[in-house]
Design a protein around this motif. Sequence first.
Motif, mmCIF file in Angstrom:
data_model
loop_
_atom_site.group_PDB
_atom_site.id
_atom_site.type_symbol
_atom_site.label_atom_id
_atom_site.label_comp_id
_atom_site.label_asym_id
_atom_site.label_seq_id
_atom_site.Cartn_x
_atom_site.Cartn_y
_atom_site.Cartn_z
ATOM 1 N N LYS A 90 0.864 -1.185 0.000
ATOM 2 C CA LYS A 90 0.000 0.000 0.000
ATOM 3 C C LYS A 90 0.895 1.227 0.000
ATOM 4 C CE LYS A 90 -0.443 0.144 5.055
ATOM 5 N NZ LYS A 90 -1.374 0.182 6.212
ATOM 6 N N ALA A 91 0.297 2.379 -0.265
ATOM 7 C CA ALA A 91 1.077 3.609 -0.315
ATOM 8 C C ALA A 91 1.681 3.922 1.047
ATOM 9 C CB ALA A 91 0.202 4.767 -0.780
ATOM 10 N N THR A 92 2.873 4.488 1.051
ATOM 11 C CA THR A 92 3.514 4.926 2.293
ATOM 12 C C THR A 92 3.539 6.455 2.332
ATOM 13 O OG1 THR A 92 5.697 4.854 1.263
ATOM 14 C CG2 THR A 92 4.973 2.875 2.431
ATOM 15 N N GLY A 93 3.820 6.990 3.497
ATOM 16 C CA GLY A 93 3.855 8.436 3.642
ATOM 17 C C GLY A 93 2.488 9.082 3.723
ATOM 18 N N VAL A 94 1.430 8.262 3.780
ATOM 19 C CA VAL A 94 0.068 8.812 3.770
ATOM 20 C C VAL A 94 -0.324 9.382 5.127
ATOM 21 C CG1 VAL A 94 -0.696 7.302 1.910
ATOM 22 C CG2 VAL A 94 -0.925 6.532 4.268
ATOM 23 N N ASP A 95 0.418 9.014 6.168
ATOM 24 C CA ASP A 95 0.076 9.483 7.520
ATOM 25 C C ASP A 95 0.898 10.699 7.954
ATOM 26 O OD1 ASP A 95 -1.755 7.445 7.749
ATOM 27 O OD2 ASP A 95 -0.374 6.092 8.783
ATOM 28 N N THR A 96 1.596 11.310 6.996
ATOM 29 C CA THR A 96 2.525 12.395 7.340
ATOM 30 C C THR A 96 1.844 13.509 8.121
ATOM 31 O OG1 THR A 96 3.822 11.912 5.360
ATOM 32 C CG2 THR A 96 4.166 14.063 6.396
ATOM 33 N N GLY A 97 0.650 13.884 7.737
ATOM 34 C CA GLY A 97 -0.036 14.978 8.403
ATOM 35 C C GLY A 97 -0.901 14.558 9.568
ATOM 36 N N LYS A 98 -0.913 13.255 9.868
ATOM 37 C CA LYS A 98 -1.795 12.736 10.915
ATOM 38 C C LYS A 98 -1.092 12.709 12.271
ATOM 39 C CE LYS A 98 -4.614 9.801 7.892
ATOM 40 N NZ LYS A 98 -5.141 8.428 7.665
ATOM 41 N N ASN A 99 -1.891 12.532 13.295
ATOM 42 C CA ASN A 99 -1.361 12.465 14.661
ATOM 43 C C ASN A 99 -0.904 11.040 14.973
ATOM 44 O OD1 ASN A 99 -1.878 15.167 16.120
ATOM 45 N ND2 ASN A 99 -3.750 14.811 14.954
ATOM 46 N N THR A 100 0.278 10.691 14.500
ATOM 47 C CA THR A 100 0.825 9.356 14.702
ATOM 48 C C THR A 100 1.824 9.366 15.856
ATOM 49 O OG1 THR A 100 2.691 9.716 13.216
ATOM 50 C CG2 THR A 100 0.634 8.935 12.211
ATOM 51 N N PHE A 101 2.240 8.177 16.259
ATOM 52 C CA PHE A 101 3.260 8.065 17.301
ATOM 53 C C PHE A 101 4.598 8.622 16.819
ATOM 54 C CE2 PHE A 101 0.266 4.845 18.928
ATOM 55 C CZ PHE A 101 0.205 5.241 20.255
ATOM 56 N N VAL A 102 4.878 8.472 15.521
ATOM 57 C CA VAL A 102 6.128 9.019 14.989
ATOM 58 C C VAL A 102 6.135 10.538 15.091
ATOM 59 C CG1 VAL A 102 7.554 9.281 12.927
ATOM 60 C CG2 VAL A 102 6.557 7.057 13.459
ATOM 61 N N LYS A 103 5.024 11.155 14.770
ATOM 62 C CA LYS A 103 4.922 12.610 14.882
ATOM 63 C C LYS A 103 5.059 13.052 16.341
ATOM 64 C CE LYS A 103 1.949 16.516 13.638
ATOM 65 N NZ LYS A 103 0.656 16.932 13.025
ATOM 66 N N LEU A 104 4.513 12.245 17.232
ATOM 67 C CA LEU A 104 4.528 12.584 18.657
ATOM 68 C C LEU A 104 5.904 12.392 19.282
ATOM 69 C CD1 LEU A 104 2.594 13.419 21.008
ATOM 70 C CD2 LEU A 104 2.291 10.962 21.446
ATOM 71 N N TYR A 105 6.570 11.272 18.956
ATOM 72 C CA TYR A 105 7.797 10.901 19.654
ATOM 73 C C TYR A 105 9.069 10.957 18.799
ATOM 74 C CZ TYR A 105 4.599 8.768 23.101
ATOM 75 O OH TYR A 105 3.620 8.542 24.023
ATOM 76 N N GLY A 106 8.934 10.786 17.469
ATOM 77 C CA GLY A 106 10.107 10.603 16.623
ATOM 78 C C GLY A 106 10.456 9.125 16.508
ATOM 79 N N LEU A 107 11.219 8.785 15.474
ATOM 80 C CA LEU A 107 11.496 7.372 15.182
ATOM 81 C C LEU A 107 12.294 6.681 16.280
ATOM 82 C CD1 LEU A 107 12.284 7.448 11.356
ATOM 83 C CD2 LEU A 107 10.437 6.174 12.463
ATOM 84 N N LYS A 108 13.315 7.343 16.802
ATOM 85 C CA LYS A 108 14.172 6.692 17.798
ATOM 86 C C LYS A 108 13.374 6.320 19.048
ATOM 87 C CE LYS A 108 18.633 7.146 20.154
ATOM 88 N NZ LYS A 108 18.158 6.675 21.468
ATOM 89 N N ARG A 109 12.583 7.258 19.549
ATOM 90 C CA ARG A 109 11.779 6.977 20.738
ATOM 91 C C ARG A 109 10.740 5.915 20.446
ATOM 92 N NH1 ARG A 109 11.330 5.660 25.687
ATOM 93 N NH2 ARG A 109 9.497 6.459 26.788
ATOM 94 N N CYS A 110 10.173 5.932 19.242
ATOM 95 C CA CYS A 110 9.183 4.905 18.869
ATOM 96 C C CYS A 110 9.798 3.513 18.907
ATOM 97 C CB CYS A 110 8.618 5.195 17.479
ATOM 98 S SG CYS A 110 7.347 6.477 17.463
ATOM 99 N N GLU A 111 11.028 3.410 18.426
ATOM 100 C CA GLU A 111 11.717 2.113 18.459
ATOM 101 C C GLU A 111 11.848 1.613 19.892
ATOM 102 O OE1 GLU A 111 14.152 -0.647 15.970
ATOM 103 O OE2 GLU A 111 13.962 1.416 15.321
ATOM 104 N N GLU A 112 12.193 2.511 20.795
ATOM 105 C CA GLU A 112 12.329 2.146 22.206
ATOM 106 C C GLU A 112 10.984 1.736 22.798
ATOM 107 O OE1 GLU A 112 15.982 5.351 23.070
ATOM 108 O OE2 GLU A 112 13.926 5.744 23.755
ATOM 109 N N LEU A 113 9.926 2.442 22.412
ATOM 110 C CA LEU A 113 8.599 2.125 22.948
ATOM 111 C C LEU A 113 8.083 0.786 22.442
ATOM 112 C CD1 LEU A 113 6.911 5.635 22.770
ATOM 113 C CD2 LEU A 113 7.431 4.329 24.843
#
Length: 291
Positions: free
Chosen positions: A235-258
């Motif tokens: 499926k298409a990627t990058g579609v959640d760029t403007g959404k309130n995702t965990f990546v937007k909230l925390y960033g990739l590094k913190r998401c990996e830890e979570l």
Amino acid sequence: MNLEEQCREYRKYVEDYLKKHYEALSDQPQKLLFDAMQYSLMAGGKRLRPILAFEFCRMCGRDWKKAAPFAAAIEMIHTYSLIHDDLPCMDNDDYRRGRLTNHKVYGEGMAVLAGDALLTDAFGIAASADLPKPEDMATAIGVLSECAGSVGMVGGQVLDIMSEERELTEQEVLDIQNRKTGCLISAACALGVIAGGGSEKQYDAACQFAAGLGLAFQIRDDMLDVIGTQAELGKATGVDTGKNTFVKLYGLKRCEELVASYTNYAIDALNIFEDTAFLKALAKSLTERRV
């Protein structure tokens, strides 16, 4: 049997179970509806929720195949939600699991009805389960309804729509994902325990496992929208760029830890069960998955 072999066995069983159910309806005049339902239902996918239902049933000491009606029902509800999510009035997606979305093949009206039918039929299939304690059927149907409905998955989708025009707090993001993704995972684990005749402590432990796994699974999904490719995800990627995702909230590094933290939380909940190697390996595999 290793992780992938066991997952393959569980996937095949639930898919064969669903195929058999719809083969019995092949002579109905509304065949186009069944074609549309099966188009999405049989499109593959991880079948994570049926796998969880089967495995918790097994860990409670009963033949895991006894959980098939619940496993099938949860997958039907999950599939209906994907069909509706892809509609132009929702996410307006063209591809799902590497194929055209349901409305792109069958039209918007038929896609809506296919989703409606999958949701409704799911409760009929669930009600056919052979439980060790028949009196638990009312509880099981209640769990399925609550997790799928207005206080569960649908409620999460509503919160998601309401959040599109503003940035959310951490708690608001958690509120969405605990409902939108977490509730059906919770239903799968809880229904597996009910199908297996498990104890109240086992039921509570399954719900704790689901809470951790649901968050780890969704955070990883948000990460894959950023780091994954369309070829990998289907499926298409990058579609959640403007959404309130965990990546937007925390960033990739913190998401990996979570993801690692929530996965460990889920694994710790399994201590009440015996023979948990498969489920622990499945939970850990979420940390590294690319699809």
